[in-house]
Design a protein around this motif. Structure first.
Motif, short mmCIF file in Angstrom:
data_model
loop_
_atom_site.label_atom_id
_atom_site.label_comp_id
_atom_site.label_asym_id
_atom_site.label_seq_id
_atom_site.Cartn_x
_atom_site.Cartn_y
_atom_site.Cartn_z
N THR A 39 0.81 -1.22 0.00
CA THR A 39 0.00 0.00 0.00
C THR A 39 0.85 1.27 0.00
O THR A 39 0.55 2.20 -0.75
N PRO A 40 1.93 1.37 0.80
CA PRO A 40 2.75 2.60 0.72
C PRO A 40 3.39 2.81 -0.66
O PRO A 40 3.58 3.94 -1.08
N ASP A 41 3.67 1.72 -1.36
CA ASP A 41 4.22 1.86 -2.71
C ASP A 41 3.18 2.41 -3.67
O ASP A 41 3.51 3.16 -4.58
N ARG A 42 1.96 2.01 -3.48
CA ARG A 42 0.89 2.50 -4.35
C ARG A 42 0.60 3.97 -4.13
O ARG A 42 0.15 4.65 -5.05
N VAL A 43 0.84 4.45 -2.93
CA VAL A 43 0.61 5.87 -2.64
C VAL A 43 1.48 6.73 -3.54
O VAL A 43 1.07 7.79 -4.00
N ALA A 44 2.68 6.26 -3.84
CA ALA A 44 3.59 7.01 -4.70
C ALA A 44 3.09 7.09 -6.14
O ALA A 44 3.55 7.93 -6.91
N LEU A 45 2.17 6.24 -6.52
CA LEU A 45 1.62 6.26 -7.88
C LEU A 45 0.44 7.21 -8.03
O LEU A 45 0.03 7.51 -9.15
N TRP A 46 -0.12 7.70 -6.93
CA TRP A 46 -1.29 8.57 -7.03
C TRP A 46 -0.96 9.92 -7.64
O TRP A 46 -1.76 10.46 -8.40
N LEU A 47 0.18 10.50 -7.32
CA LEU A 47 0.55 11.79 -7.91
C LEU A 47 0.74 11.68 -9.42
O LEU A 47 0.14 12.46 -10.17
N PRO A 48 1.52 10.71 -9.92
CA PRO A 48 1.61 10.56 -11.38
C PRO A 48 0.25 10.23 -12.02
O PRO A 48 -0.05 10.69 -13.12
N PHE A 49 -0.57 9.45 -11.32
CA PHE A 49 -1.89 9.12 -11.85
C PHE A 49 -2.72 10.39 -12.04
O PHE A 49 -3.35 10.57 -13.09
N CYS A 50 -2.69 11.26 -11.06
CA CYS A 50 -3.47 12.51 -11.16
C CYS A 50 -2.90 13.44 -12.24
O CYS A 50 -3.66 14.02 -13.01
N LEU A 51 -1.60 13.57 -12.29
CA LEU A 51 -0.98 14.46 -13.28
C LEU A 51 -1.16 13.93 -14.70
O LEU A 51 -1.62 14.64 -15.59
N VAL A 52 -0.78 12.69 -14.91
CA VAL A 52 -0.87 12.10 -16.26
C VAL A 52 -2.33 11.92 -16.65
O VAL A 52 -2.70 12.13 -17.81
N GLY A 53 -3.17 11.56 -15.70
CA GLY A 53 -4.60 11.42 -15.98
C GLY A 53 -5.23 12.73 -16.39
O GLY A 53 -6.08 12.77 -17.28
N GLY A 54 -4.82 13.81 -15.75
CA GLY A 54 -5.33 15.13 -16.13
C GLY A 54 -4.90 15.53 -17.53
O GLY A 54 -5.71 16.04 -18.32
N ILE A 55 -3.65 15.28 -17.84
CA ILE A 55 -3.15 15.60 -19.19
C ILE A 55 -3.82 14.72 -20.23
O ILE A 55 -4.21 15.19 -21.31
N CYS A 56 -4.01 13.45 -19.90
CA CYS A 56 -4.66 12.52 -20.83
C CYS A 56 -6.12 12.93 -21.06
O CYS A 56 -6.59 12.95 -22.20
N GLY A 57 -6.82 13.26 -19.99
CA GLY A 57 -8.21 13.69 -20.12
C GLY A 57 -8.34 14.97 -20.91
O GLY A 57 -9.25 15.11 -21.74
N TRP A 58 -7.42 15.91 -20.67
CA TRP A 58 -7.41 17.17 -21.41
C TRP A 58 -7.18 16.92 -22.89
O TRP A 58 -7.85 17.51 -23.74
#
Length: 93
Positions: free
Chosen positions: A3-22
């Motif tokens: 679970t702590p390793d997955r927490v580090a993926l949330w920031l890239p998920f939000c950033l890349v997801g925002g760019i992808c959605g845009w």
């Protein structure tokens, strides 16, 4: 992956997801706009891809944006988002 390793993926998920959605948003809007316009590329649509909007040498033409720039943004954004999402789901470890 713990679970702590997955927490580090949330920031890239939000950033890349925002760019992808845009990217998807503007590409779909461009398809709709040019479809209704009869694919007349004399009128520009969407955000500019230039740091120098007054200089035509650095500005993408409407047809280049529609056929090259937006598809590249969509493919690259989606290709970067898929492994991040699979890592968050625990499929990739």
């Amino acid at each position: 992956m713990t679970t702590p390793d997955r927490v580090a993926l949330w920031l890239p998920f939000c950033l890349v997801g925002g760019i992808c959605g845009w990217s998807w948003y503007w590409y779909v809007r461009s398809i709709i706009f040019y479809y209704k316009n009869g694919f007349d590329f004399s009128e520009d649509f969407g955000p500019q891809f230039s740091q120098f909007p007054d200089d035509d040498r650095f500005t993408a033409k409407p047809k280049e944006k529609f056929l090259i720039a937006w598809p590249v943004f969509v493919v690259v954004g989606t290709a970067n988002l898929i492994p991040i999402t699979l890592g968050l789901l625990g499929i990739l470890s």
